[in-house]
Design an enzyme around this catalytic site. Structure first.
Site: not given
Length: 456
Positions: A227, A261
């Site tokens: 990720e 993010c």
């Protein structure tokens, strides 16, 4: 030595000795030794431990949350919410893992043929600094409920948070070796990945770091989930509810001082409402309180480290030099700590630094599009593909969603991680999925079983 620095003041608040070779060996051995008995507990036994972890997190939230405020500058109200969300993740997998991993009957020429889902062994989680409690449970809860043991390698700047997370599991009654914290310097993690007692790797962090981890894992033929970063677009069309969109996009951009993010990073606005929407964003951003993260009234705390703040300021100044308009903020403040003002950059293009690089801070980048088709083209013109949002009618939003190159898309809502739903990216934002039923399937052996006799 692992050193934690309070970003509010810039002073060291904690020093912890990194694990030596003998301690690393002990952690690896304990995880391997504990795994068979942990799997043998069954779903009910493992769920009992995860429920105890969730209860402990909630009972001790006022002790745990301040560690995040101290070591990474997370505002108090967000830190409290993160501990609660981590508890929710533990509960979700405790309650749903068995159904997520139920054996699947597949008809064939066998008397009975099916796929059952078995643990791999020990999973190594290599985690960043920006959401230590949430990311620890996001990684560990599904892996543990699948019957794996877990070793967490945290960011070296957060030793206090890391030790506290391990203590949560210990005090909640997790068997020895089931969940452990590995406090080592980042360069030392390569040897751990290569160790035969590590069977899979979960990495959250930059695309550069993910590339290095993936290369090592692949060389050892070990599965990995990555990720990575994002330059997430929010497309705002003329038929959107502009006030709701402005409220939500502002919140998305400034959570954890913009150090997320999946934060909204490129706001792509249809020309017909561009000026109106920019004014709405400016009004909301200007009303935010930047200050002491220990105060419940603070909306935006400091940047986690000074090197991150300096890079953020570079991105802002280079983007302004390239022709963007700075409507708010943009100046590096003096004084103690690593604070950065909420900044609004208008008329940005994807060729500018803040349009093509991931901006990890309270920096909102606004772009103009002539219509929905150009907005979509701008949104997809990036090396990243983590998440996105669309603001329009429900019908248009859902029609655009499959055309957006991202792992998740929110239509008229905030982009978020939710234990019930899978999340992850494409392109340089990574591969594999976390959370939901998809996440728990990443670290299992989907074993096919064929039972005879054969039938025609």
């Amino acid at each position: 030595m692992l050193v934690a620095v309070d970003p509010r003041t810039g002073t060291a608040v904690r020093e912890v000795q990194a694990a030596d070779a003998g301690q690393v060996e002990g952690i690896l051995a304990a995880a391997a030794d504990a795994q068979p008995a942990w799997h043998a507990l069954g779903y009910d036994g493992r769920a009992k431990v995860l429920h105890a972890v969730a209860a402990h997190l909630r009972e001790h939230v006022n002790e745990l949350a301040p560690l995040m405020t101290e070591e990474l500058g997370k505002p108090k109200k967000e830190a409290l919410g993160e501990v609660e969300k981590a508890a929710w993740c533990a509960e979700h997998y405790a309650d749903n893992a068995e159904s997520y991993l139920a054996a699947e009957t597949i008809h064939s020429d066998a008397t009975h043929s099916y796929v059952q889902h078995l643990p791999l062994g020990t999973v190594l989680g290599i985690l960043p600094w920006n959401a230590p409690f949430w990311l620890a449970l996001r990684f560990a809860a599904p892996a543990l409920m699948a019957g794996n043991t877990c070793i967490m390698k945290p960011d070296p700047h957060l030793p206090g948070c890391a030790e506290a997370i391990e203590k949560v599991f210990t005090q909640a009654g997790a068997p020895a070796g089931v969940f452990q914290c590995l406090l080592i310097e980042t360069p030392d993690v390569a040897d751990v990945i290569r160790d035969s007692r590590i069977h899979a790797v979960s990495f959250t962090g930059s695309d550069k770091g993910g590339s290095a981890v993936a290369s090592i894992a692949a060389s050892e033929i070990k599965p990995a989930v990555l990720e990575l970063g994002g330059s997430d677009p929010s497309i705002v069309l003329a038929d959107a509810d502009l006030d709701t969109a402005a409220d939500t996009i502002t919140l998305s951009r400034i959570i954890n001082a913009g150090q997320s993010c999946i934060a909204a990073k490129r706001i792509i606005i249809e020309d017909a409402v561009y000026d109106t929407f920019v004014d709405k964003l400016r009004e909301r951003l200007a009303a935010l309180t930047v200050g002491d993260p220990r105060e419940i009234s603070t909306d935006v705390g400091p940047i986690a480290r000074d090197d991150l703040r300096q890079n953020l300021h570079r991105q802002v100044t280079e983007t302004i030099a390239a022709g963007a308009r700075c409507l708010l903020g943009g100046e590096l403040p003096g004084g103690d700590g690593f604070f950065y003002p909420v900044t609004l950059l208008a008329d940005v293009t994807n060729e500018m630094v803040a349009g093509c690089e991931e901006t990890f801070g309270p920096i909102m980048v606004v772009m103009r599009a002539s219509d929905a088709e150009e907005a979509l083209a701008i949104a997809n013109d990036t090396d990243f593909g983590l998440a996105a949002s669309v603001w329009s009618t429900r019908e248009r939003g859902e029609a655009l969603a499959p055309r957006i190159q991202a792992g998740q898309v929110s239509v008229n809502g905030i982009v978020k991680t939710d234990p019930r739903l899978p999340s992850g990216g494409i392109k340089r934002s990574g591969y594999g999925r976390e959370l939901g039923p998809h996440g728990i399937h990443e670290f299992v052996n989907a074993q096919q079983v064929w039972v005879g006799p054969k039938h025609d």
